[in-house]
Design a protein around this motif. Structure first.
Motif, PDB file in Angstrom:
ATOM      1  N   GLU A1142      27.925  37.834  93.308  1.00 60.87           N
ATOM      2  CA  GLU A1142      28.009  37.574  91.941  1.00 60.87           C
ATOM      3  C   GLU A1142      29.366  37.308  91.246  1.00 60.87           C
ATOM      4  O   GLU A1142      29.550  36.948  90.302  1.00 60.87           O
ATOM      5  CB  GLU A1142      27.228  38.807  91.316  1.00 60.87           C
ATOM      6  N   MET A1146      28.807  32.931  93.104  1.00 65.06           N
ATOM      7  CA  MET A1146      28.063  32.555  92.169  1.00 65.06           C
ATOM      8  C   MET A1146      28.761  31.791  91.062  1.00 65.06           C
ATOM      9  O   MET A1146      28.217  30.899  90.431  1.00 65.06           O
ATOM     10  CB  MET A1146      26.827  33.768  91.713  1.00 65.06           C
ATOM     11  N   ALA A1149      29.990  28.414  92.186  1.00 67.73           N
ATOM     12  CA  ALA A1149      28.839  27.556  92.296  1.00 67.73           C
ATOM     13  C   ALA A1149      28.109  27.184  90.857  1.00 67.73           C
ATOM     14  O   ALA A1149      27.815  25.880  90.787  1.00 67.73           O
ATOM     15  CB  ALA A1149      27.675  28.155  92.935  1.00 67.73           C
ATOM     16  N   GLU A1150      28.155  27.946  89.883  1.00 71.50           N
ATOM     17  CA  GLU A1150      27.929  27.556  88.432  1.00 71.50           C
ATOM     18  C   GLU A1150      28.948  26.730  87.763  1.00 71.50           C
ATOM     19  O   GLU A1150      28.553  25.667  87.205  1.00 71.50           O
ATOM     20  CB  GLU A1150      27.672  28.616  87.924  1.00 71.50           C
ATOM     21  N   ARG A1155      23.845  23.681  93.183  1.00 73.42           N
ATOM     22  CA  ARG A1155      22.620  24.478  93.140  1.00 73.42           C
ATOM     23  C   ARG A1155      22.116  25.365  94.414  1.00 73.42           C
ATOM     24  O   ARG A1155      21.713  26.145  94.611  1.00 73.42           O
ATOM     25  CB  ARG A1155      21.411  23.545  92.856  1.00 73.42           C
ATOM     26  N   MET A1158      23.908  28.421  94.922  1.00 73.31           N
ATOM     27  CA  MET A1158      23.339  29.359  94.011  1.00 73.31           C
ATOM     28  C   MET A1158      22.237  30.012  94.657  1.00 73.31           C
ATOM     29  O   MET A1158      21.890  30.921  94.606  1.00 73.31           O
ATOM     30  CB  MET A1158      23.194  28.753  92.668  1.00 73.31           C
ATOM     31  N   CYS A1161      22.433  32.331  97.389  1.00 69.08           N
ATOM     32  CA  CYS A1161      22.965  33.529  96.958  1.00 69.08           C
ATOM     33  C   CYS A1161      21.630  34.483  96.289  1.00 69.08           C
ATOM     34  O   CYS A1161      21.730  35.610  96.869  1.00 69.08           O
ATOM     35  CB  CYS A1161      23.879  33.506  95.822  1.00 69.08           C
ATOM     36  N   HIS A1162      21.013  33.963  95.688  1.00 66.71           N
ATOM     37  CA  HIS A1162      19.775  34.578  95.373  1.00 66.71           C
ATOM     38  C   HIS A1162      18.806  34.944  96.202  1.00 66.71           C
ATOM     39  O   HIS A1162      18.269  35.907  96.331  1.00 66.71           O
ATOM     40  CB  HIS A1162      19.021  33.624  93.946  1.00 66.71           C
ATOM     41  N   ALA A1174      17.266  28.332  90.359  1.00 68.32           N
ATOM     42  CA  ALA A1174      18.407  27.856  90.282  1.00 68.32           C
ATOM     43  C   ALA A1174      18.392  26.449  90.842  1.00 68.32           C
ATOM     44  O   ALA A1174      19.279  25.546  90.656  1.00 68.32           O
ATOM     45  CB  ALA A1174      19.307  28.700  91.280  1.00 68.32           C
TER      46      ALA A1174
END
Length: 1342
Positions: A1142, A1146, A1149-1150, A1155, A1158, A1161-1162, A1174
Motif C-alpha cells: 500500500e 500500489m 503502480a497508480e 493496472r 495494482m 497487489c489487491h 483495478a
C-alpha cells in the motif's frame, strides 16, 4: 581509378512540387529575364522585395529577399551574374558552384550612385563585366570586375555580411527618366529611350575607357513602347575575338522597336566607315497582321487609337536548331505537312516575329536574317513573309494590360514566358511543328505549364475551406487573394482584395446567394465580395490587437469569437442575408468561471448545432467545450463527448491544434510535440525537433484516417496515424512525407490542407503546393514492407491510400494476431491458423494473392482445432518456408518474429494437457521472450562467447516477465506444473536473479511451494561463490526462520574473517529485547557500510520485518525480494506485506498507470473485488494506450465478483484499442460475446487479515485445492473457455471427467502428505524450535 564526382550535396534538396506560386511579378519592364548558365536555363523574376530563380515551371531553386522594393533585373550568361536594382541600391549577385549541378547566388557587390535622388529604372550588361544602369536622372556605367579602377575597400552590411561597394565609371545626365537602356551584343552601341519619348537615342562609344560618344536619334511617329536588340548569333563572340577574319567586325546588328502606331521597326547598324550609325531596315505592321482580331472590332476600323498588339522575336539560328531537332525526331515513314512547311520556311533563314492580339489570335511572320549568307546572284528581300496563323490560342492577355515576352527553344519544344502586368507570369510550352503549323488548332499549339502569381509582400497566413476546394491567403500589407483548386490539384487565382489594414484572420463564407470573404482586423470585422467590394464593417466586441480571434462558420451563421483568458468571451455574428449584425455576447457556461489564467484554445470541429473547442491550460489539462449556435441554450457548454479533462503532463504549452479526434500540444521551447487521442485521452506520440515548430494542421482523409502536417522553419513533416504496436518503442504515428524548401532561402509562414491531402505552404511572397503522392523510396523500409509496397524509382502512392494501408486490419499470419489469440485464451485458434498458413504456403509464391484471413470467415478464425497440435515436422516446414518466401503485409522484422511465435506456440502445445489458460499465457510469453533474447545474443556473439571470454552457456538467459503475466500466473491453478517446466529448463538451478525476473515469489500461491522454492534460492546463493559464503544466504534463511541452519553454515565457514563474531552473535536468544537491539545496531552499522541486503538480514534477526522489507524495496531497489521476504517471514495476510504494497508498490503502480501491478497487489491481499476493479477503472494522470491492455478485461472477467460501473466503458475501450492494433476480429468478438455479470451476484466473504506473531509463525493457510469442486475450463486445447456466450464444445463431458480425475489425484496426494505430517506433528510450541543442524546440512552435501 579515382572518382571525379564532387559527391552528394550535404543538404536535402528542395521537394519537387506540383505547383509553385512564388509571388506576383513586379509591374516593370525588366521584371523577368531568362538566361543559360552551365548548360542549364534559369528563369529569374522579381516580386516586391523578393527575387525568384527557377529552372522549370514547378521548381524554385532559390529566392533572395531585399529590404527595398525591386525594379529591374538583368542576367549575364557567360558569368552567371545577376544584377538587381531597387529604388535606392543596385546589387550584383554572383553564382556559387558546388559539384556539377548545385548552383546558388550570393550578394557580392553594391553599386552606389553619385546622385542619391537618382532612382534606377533599367539595367543592361555590356562587355567584360560592364553594367549599364538607366536612372531617373542619370545614365551610369559600372564595372563588376575585381580589377576595376573603381574598386573600393568600403563595404556595407547586407543581410549580416559585408558587401563591397562600387562607384560608377562614368555618369551622364539625362533629360527625362530612362525607360529603356540597352547595350547591343557587341557593346559598341547603347540604345536609350525615355517614357513617352518618340525618339530612340543611339550612343556610339568612341572610347571604352572614357564616356565619349557619338549620338544619333531614331524617330517614331508615336511614343516608343519597346526597344530590344537582336541577340548575338551563337559562337559569334568566339569568332570575333579569335582574329580569324576582319569581316566579322562588319557584321550588322539589329534593333527592334515598337511604337504606339502598331509597327515593328527593324533597324540595321552600319559599318565603321559609314556616315550613318544605324538605318531602318524594314517595318512590320502588327495590327494588320491579325486583321480579324476582336480588338479591331471593339475599337472600330476608323479609330485613331491602334488596338494593342504584343510580339516577340525568335532568332534565325534558334529556329533552325528547332527545325533540325524536329526533323531528327520525326519517323521516316510518316509525312508531315507541317514539318515540310517548316523545312521550306527554314531555307530562307528567317528571323521569326510572332504577333498576338491578347484575345487568342496569333500570326507568325518571317524576315530574312541580315546575317544570312547568300550567293551574290541571289537578291535579298526585306519584306516579311507569312508563316502561320492561329486562332483560339490559350495564351491571352487581359484588357488594358501590358505584357512582356521571353522565348527560347529546348530541342524541338518552344517555351514562351508571358509577363502580364496584372500580376502573372505564365509559362507556355509547345512543339515547334504544331506551333508553326498552317492548320493546327490553337489549343494544340501551346499548353500552359505554370501560372506564377501570388502576393507582392510576405504571405503571413492562409485558410482553406472545409471541403478544401478554395483557399484564402493574406499578406502583411492587408492584401487578400482568393484561390480555387482545380481538378489537377493546382491553385488558380480568383481575385485579389486590398483591405488596407492588417488582417488577423479570414474566412471564405458561402451564403445561399453569394460567396463572401470575412476578415478580422485588430478592432473591426468586415465582409467583402469576391470581387473586392466591401459590404459591411463592424467594430469587434471588446476588440484588441492582442486578443485571440477565432473565425467560425456553421450553416448560415458565422461568428467572430474573441478569446479572453482562454475562454470564449464575446462573439460577433453575421447572418446569411449579407448584413452584419452585432449580437449579444455569448454567455459563459455555468461552472466555467472567467479567469485571467492564460489558456490555449483550438477550434476542433463544426457541426450543424455549433462548434467544438479543445482547451489546454497552463498545467497541460485538456478539456472540450461546445459553443451552441442554435436552440434556447446558445452559449458555451461542456461537451458531452468528454467525461473529464485529460492531463497531458505538458506544462506551459505554447501551441494547440485539434480536430474532433486528436489534439497536439507544443512544448514551451517549441521543439517537442505531444499528440493526444481525445476519446480516451491517450498520449499516442511524442517527437522532438531540432528547429522550432511554426504551425500544425490536421487533415482527415475520406477514409477517416488522420494526417498531421508539422511546419518547421524550412520543412514540413507529415505524420500519419498508424497501428498500436507493443513492439514499437516510439509512438504509433509514422512520418510518411517530408517536404523541404531548404536551400531556397525561404521560411515557411503558414500551411493548410486542400482536398485530396494536397498541402499548400505559404513561404515568402507566394505559395507552393505539394501533391498527395509520395515516392515509395522515401518511405522507411519497414513501413514499405508493412504496407506491401515495392521500392522502385518511379513508384508513388497517395497519402490517403498510404494512411488507409497503415490502419488496415492485420492479416491472420501476423505475429501480433497470433500473440493476442493466445493472450485472449484462444491458443487452439492460433494453432489452427499456423497449420492453415503452412498448407497455404506449400503452393504459394511471392507475387500471388494471399487472402488476409487465409480464406476463412471471421468466426472460423477464432475456432481451434481440438485434436491436432503442432508437430515438429509442421514447425520445421513452416519455418523453412518463411525463410524462403516473403509474406505480404509484414516487414522482415515481423516475419522474423513470426518464426519465433510459431516456435513458442509449438512449445506451449506440449503442455496443453497439464496447464490451464493462465499458466499457458505465462509460459507462452516466457518462451517467446526467451527466443527473442536467444536470437539477439546469437547476433551479438556468433562465436558462442561473451566479450569477457565467458562461454554463453554459463550465463542463462532469463526474460524479465511483465506484471501482466505475473497477474495471470497468480490466478493459475496449475502453478506447480508451471514451476516444474521453468525449473527443468534451467536444470533446477534457480538463482535469485532468475527468480526475480520470472517473478516466482510473486505468483506462487502455495506457501509450501513458495518456501521450498525460496530454500532452493538460499542454497544457490550460498554456493554462488567459491568457497561458499554464508553472508549471501543469510537473508534467505532468516526469512525462512531457519536461523540454526544459517548458524551451521557459519560453523563450517572455516577461514572466513567474520566467522567467529557471527557464530557467537547467532547463538544469542533473539526473543530477548537486548539481543534484538544488538541486532538492530549491527543492521544500522551495515547500512553505513552500504551492505543493505546483509543489514536487512539483521533486521530479521531483530524481528523487525518492516524495516527489512523497507530497506530491500528502498535502498536495494529490489521490490520483488522485499515481497518475497514479507510473504515468507510474515505471511500473505500480514501487516508488513500490506504496508509494503500500500505504501510503495500500489502508489507507484497508480502513478505509472500499471493496472496489472495494482490488480496483483489487491489479489495477494485477498481483495478480489478491488483486484477486478483495478483492471477496468479509469486511470488518473497521464494516460497511454499500453495501460489499457485489452487482455485486462479477460482477467477482469475471471476475477469479478460483483458488477463494476466501469465494466461497460472498459470493454468498449478494449475494443477500440484492439481495433487500433489491427485486431478487428478480436474486437468484434469481445463486444459481441461479452456477458455482463448478473446484478444479484454476491461477493465472496473477505477473510480478515491475521496479525503476525512475534516470531513470524502463522497458522497454515488453506490450500488452493480446498473448495475446488470442478474445473473452470477444459484443459485440452482450450479455445473459447473464457469467452462468454460461446457454444459448448464437443466431448465436454469427457474432458471434464479427465479434469476431475486429475483433481482427485492431486487431492489424494495432498491428503497423504497432510496425514503424514499430522502423525508426526506435536503440539505447536510457543517458541520456534530449530531443527537439528546436522540433518539439514545433509542436503548441502556436508
Amino acid at each position: 581509378m579515382p572518382s571525379t564526382s564532387p559527391g552528394v550535396p550535404p543538404f536535402r534538396p528542395p521537394t519537387d512540387f506540383i505547383q509553385i506560386l512564388p509571388g506576383a511579378p513586379t509591374s516593370s519592364l525588366q521584371a523577368l529575364t531568362a538566361f543559360v548558365f552551365r548548360h542549364q536555363r534559369y528563369v529569374v523574376y522579381i516580386t516586391g522585395g523578393q527575387l525568384n530563380i527557377c529552372t522549370s515551371p514547378t521548381k524554385l531553386i532559390q529566392a533572395l529577399t531585399f529590404h527595398d522594393e525591386l525594379i529591374a533585373i538583368a542576367a549575364e550568361s557567360q558569368t552567371g551574374k545577376i544584377a538587381v536594382a531597387g529604388k535606392r541600391d543596385v546589387h550584383v549577385l554572383e553564382p556559387v558552384v558546388e559539384g556539377w549541378t548545385r548552383v546558388w547566388w550570393e550578394k557580392s557587390l553594391t553599386l552606389r550612385r553619385e546622385d542619391a535622388e537618382d532612382e534606377a529604372q533599367c539595367l543592361s550588361w555590356g562587355s567584360e563585366g560592364e553594367l549599364l544602369m538607366g536612372g531617373s536622372r542619370q545614365l551610369s556605367l559600372f564595372s563588376t570586375l575585381p580589377s576595376s579602377r573603381t574598386n573600393s575597400p568600403v563595404a556595407s552590411p547586407v543581410d549580416g555580411d559585408d558587401v563591397e561597394e562600387r562607384s560608377a565609371l562614368w555618369s551622364k545626365p539625362v533629360a527625362s527618366p530612362v525607360q529603356y537602356a540597352a547595350f547591343c551584343p557587341s557593346a559598341n552601341l547603347i540604345a536609350t529611350c525615355g517614357r513617352y519619348d518618340r525618339l530612340v537615342k543611339i550612343w556610339r562609344r568612341l572610347s571604352f575607357e572614357e564616356g565619349l560618344f557619338d549620338y544619333t536619334y531614331l524617330p517614331h511617329p508615336g511614343a516608343v513602347t519597346h526597344v530590344e536588340w537582336r541577340p548575338l548569333q551563337e559562337h559569334m563572340e568566339e569568332r570575333r575575338g579569335s582574329g580569324i577574319s576582319g569581316r566579322h567586325e562588319e557584321s550588322p546588328e539589329m534593333l527592334y522597336t515598337i511604337a504606339n502606331d502598331g509597327l515593328l521597326r527593324i533597324w540595321r547598324t552600319c559599318g565603321m566607315h559609314d556616315t550613318d550609325i544605324i538605318v531602318l531596315h524594314t517595318s512590320f505592321d502588327l495590327v494588320s497582321a491579325i486583321p480579324q482580331s476582336p480588338s479591331i472590332v471593339s475599337n472600330g476600323p476608323l479609330s485613331a487609337q491602334k488596338p494593342p498588339r504584343y510580339a516577340f522575336t525568335i532568332p534565325a539560328e534558334h529556329f533552325d536548331a528547332a527545325v533540325v531537332a524536329a526533323m531528327a525526331r520525326s519517323s521516316s515513314g510518316r509525312t508531315s505537312h507541317a514539318l515540310e512547311h517548316l523545312k521550306e520556311m527554314n531555307t530562307k533563314s528567317p528571323d521569326i516575329v510572332v504577333a498576338l492580339d491578347g484575345h487568342g489570335r496569333m500570326s507568325a511572320w518571317g524576315v530574312q536574317s541580315i546575317g544570312h549568307k547568300r550567293r551574290p546572284e541571289t537578291p535579298g528581300s526585306k519584306q516579311p513573309f507569312h508563316i502561320a496563323h492561329a486562332e483560339d490560342l490559350p495564351l491571352r492577355i487581359g484588357a488594358e494590360t501590358n505584357a512582356r515576352f521571353q522565348s527560347w527553344f529546348a530541342d524541338s519544344t518552344i517555351h514562351v514566358l508571358a509577363h502580364s502586368f496584372d500580376g502573372h507570369v505564365t509559362w507556355w510550352q509547345g512543339d515547334v511543328e504544331a506551333f508553326f503549323s498552317p492548320s493546327a488548332p490553337g489549343g494544340e499549339r501551346l499548353v500552359s505549364g505554370a501560372d506564377w502569381c501570388g502576393h507582392v509582400h510576405k504571405a503571413c497566413g492562409m485558410r482553406a475551406t472545409d471541403d478544401g476546394t478554395s483557399l484564402v491567403s493574406w499578406a502583411a500589407n492587408g492584401e487578400l487573394i482568393l484561390w480555387r483548386r482545380t481538378s489537377k490539384d493546382a491553385l488558380v487565382q480568383v481575385s485579389r482584395i486590398q483591405t488596407g489594414e492588417r488582417v488577423l484572420d479570414a474566412l471564405i463564407w458561402d451564403q445561399p446567394k453569394q460567396r463572401v470573404v470575412v476578415t478580422v482586423h485588430a478592432k473591426t470585422t468586415a465582409v467583402w465580395t469576391v470581387e473586392g467590394q466591401k459590404l459591411s464593417s463592424e467594430p469587434l466586441a471588446s476588440g484588441g490587437g492582442d486578443c485571440q480571434h477565432l473565425l467560425l462558420s456553421a450553416d448560415n451563421e458565422l461568428s467572430v469569437i474573441r478569446g479572453s483568458g482562454g475562454h470564449v468571451a464575446n462573439a460577433t455574428t453575421f447572418f446569411a442575408d449579407g448584413a452584419c449584425a452585432l449580437t449579444a455576447d455569448h454567455p459563459m457556461a455555468a461552472g466555467v468561471p472567467a479567469t485571467s489564467e492564460p489558456k490555449l484554445t483550438s477550434h476542433a470541429a463544426t457541426t450543424e448545432h455549433g462548434h467544438l473547442f479543445v482547451t489546454a491550460d497552463r498545467d497541460g489539462l485538456l478539456s472540450r467545450d461546445f459553443l451552441s449556435t442554435s436552440g434556447p441554450s446558445r452559449g458555451l457548454v461542456k461537451s458531452e463527448l468528454s467525461e473529464t479533462a485529460f492531463p497531458t503532463g505538458e506544462e506551459k504549452s505554447t501551441y494547440l491544434e485539434a480536430n474532433e479526434d486528436f489534439a497536439v500540444l507544443l512544448s514551451s521551447d517549441g521543439k517537442e510535440l505531444t499528440l493526444i487521442e481525445l476519446k480516451d485521452g491517450y498520449i499516442e506520440h511524442k517527437q522532438s525537433f531540432a528547429d522550432r515548430v511554426r504551425c500544425m494542421k490536421w487533415h482527415k482523409t475520406s477514409g477517416g484516417q488522420n494526417l498531421l502536417a508539422i511546419s518547421l522553419g524550412t520543412s514540413v513533416e507529415v505524420l500519419a496515424q498508424g497501428r498500436y504496436e507493443h513492439h514499437q518503442e516510439q509512438g504509433s504515428w509514422i512520418i510518411v512525407n517530408r517536404v523541404s524548401i531548404a536551400g531556397t532561402g525561404l521560411r515557411i509562414f503558414a500551411i493548410d490542407w486542400l482536398r485530396g491531402a494536397t498541402l499548400a505552404i505559404a513561404a515568402g511572397n507566394g505559395i507552393v503546393v505539394c501533391g498527395a503522392a509520395v515516392a515509395v523510396q522515401e518511405l522507411d523500409e519497414e513501413v514499405r514492407e508493412r504496407v506491401g509496397l515495392r521500392s522502385s524509382p518511379a513508384a508513388r502512392i497517395g497519402l490517403p491510400e498510404l494512411a488507409a494501408r497503415l490502419n488496415q486490419p492485420l492479416p491472420a499470419w501476423h505475429p501480433t494476431s497470433l500473440e493476442h489469440l493466445v493472450g485472449h485464451g484462444k491458443p487452439g485458434a492460433a494453432v489452427s491458423l499456423v497449420r492453415r498458413l503452412n498448407e497455404k504456403l506449400k503452393f504459394w509464391s511471392e507475387g500471388d494473392d494471399l487472402h488476409s484471413q487465409l480464406d476463412s470467415f471471421d468466426s472460423q478464425l477464432l475456432e481451434g482445432d481440438r485434436e491436432a497440435g503442432l508437430s515438429d515436422e509442421i514447425v520445421r516446414e513452416l519455418i523453412e518456408r518463411l525463410g524462403e518466401k516473403k509474406l505480404p503485409a509484414v516487414s522482415d522484422a515481423e516475419q522474423g518474429r513470426l518464426k519465433l511465435v510459431v516456435q513458442a506456440l509449438a512449445f506451449v502445445c506440449e503442455h496443453l494437457q497439464g496447464l490451464d489458460l493462465c499458466a499457458l499465457r505465462y509460459l507462452f510469453s516466457w518462451k517467446l521472450q526467451l527466443l527473442h533474447l536467444t536470437g539477439a545474443e546469437q547476433t551479438k556473439t556468433p562465436n558462442g562467447t561473451q566479450s569477457n571470454g565467458v562461454h554463453r552457456s554459463a550465463l542463462p538467459l532469463v526474460p524479465p516477465m511483465h506484471w501482466r503475466e505475473i497477474a495471470f500466473a497468480t490466478q493459475s491453478s496449475t502453478q506447480q506444473p508451471l514451476l516444474d517446466v521453468l525449473a527443468l529448463h534451467y536444470d533446477n538451478k534457480l538463482t535469485w536473479p532468475l527468480a526475480r525476473c520470472l517473478g516466482l515469489t510473486a505468483w506462487l500461491s502455495d506457501p509450501e511451494a513458495l518456501a521450498q522454492t525460496f530454500e532452493s534460492l538460499a542454497q544457490s546463493s550460498y554456493r554462488q561463490t567459491s568457497p561458499p559464503d554464508p553472508i549471501n544466504a543469510s537473508l534467505f534463511f532468516l526469512a525462512l526462520h531457519k536461523k540454526h541452519t544459517l548458524l551451521g553454515l557459519w560453523r563450517i565457514a572455516i577461514g572466513h574473517k567474520e566467522q567467529r563474531a557471527t557464530v557467537n552473535f547467532l547463538k544469542r536468544d533473539f526473543t530477548l529485547q537486548e539481543c534484538r537491539v544488538a541486532a538492530k545496531k549491527n543492521a544500522y552499522a551495515l547500512m553505513g557500510k552500504r551492505r543493505f541486503e546483509y543489514a536487512a538480514a539483521f533486521f530479521l534477526l531483530a524481528d523487525d520485518a518492516a524495516s527489512a522489507v523497507s530497506l530491500l524495496a528502498g535502498q536495494c531497489g529490489d521490490a520483488m525480494l522485499a515481497i518475497a521476504v514479507a510473504r515468507l517471514y510474515s505471511g500473505d495476510r500480514s501487516i508488513v506485506l500490506r504496508k509494503l504494497l500500500e505504501e510503495r508498490l500500489m502508489p507507484m503502480a497508480e502513478k505509472e498507470g500499471d493496472r496489472w501491478s495494482m490488480s496483483w497487489c489487491h489479489s495477494i491481499l485477498d481483495e478480489k473485488r478491488e483486484a477486478a476493479r483495478a483492471l477496468v477503472k479509469p486511470l488518473l494522470g497521464v494516460r497511454r494506450w499500453r495501460q489499457d491492455d485489452p487482455r485486462a478485461v479477460v482477467l477482469y472477467q475471471r476475477l469479478r465478483v460483483v458488477p463494476s460501473e466501469h465494466e461497460y466503458q472498459a470493454v468498449l475501450r478494449a475494443a477500440r484499442v484492439l481495433r487500433r492494433m489491427g485486431l478487428w476480429v478480436l474486437a468484434v468478438d469481445l463486444v459481441r460475446n461479452w456477458t455482463p455479470l448478473k446484478t444479484d451476484a454476491h461477493p465472496a466473504p473477505v477473510k480478515p487479515a491475521v496479525d503476525a506473531a512475534s516470531n513470524g509463525v502463522h497458522q497454515e493457510p488453506t490450500s488452493l485445492l480446498d473448495g475446488f469442486e470442478a474445473p473452470e475450463q477444459p484443459l485440452a486445447l482450450p479455445v473459447d473457455a473464457e469467452s462468454p456466450g460461446t457454444p459448448a464444445m464437443d466431448e465436454k463431458a469427457t474432458r471434464q471427467a479427465k479434469a476431475a480425475e486429475l483433481l482427485a489425484k492431486l487431492r489424494a496426494k495432498k491428503e497423504t502428505l497432510s496425514s503424514a505430517a499430522a502423525s508426526e506433528k506435536k503440539a505447536q510450541p510457543t517458541q520456534f524450535k530449530e531443527p537439528d543442524p546436522s540433518s539439514l546440512l545433509d542436503s548441502f552435501g556436508f
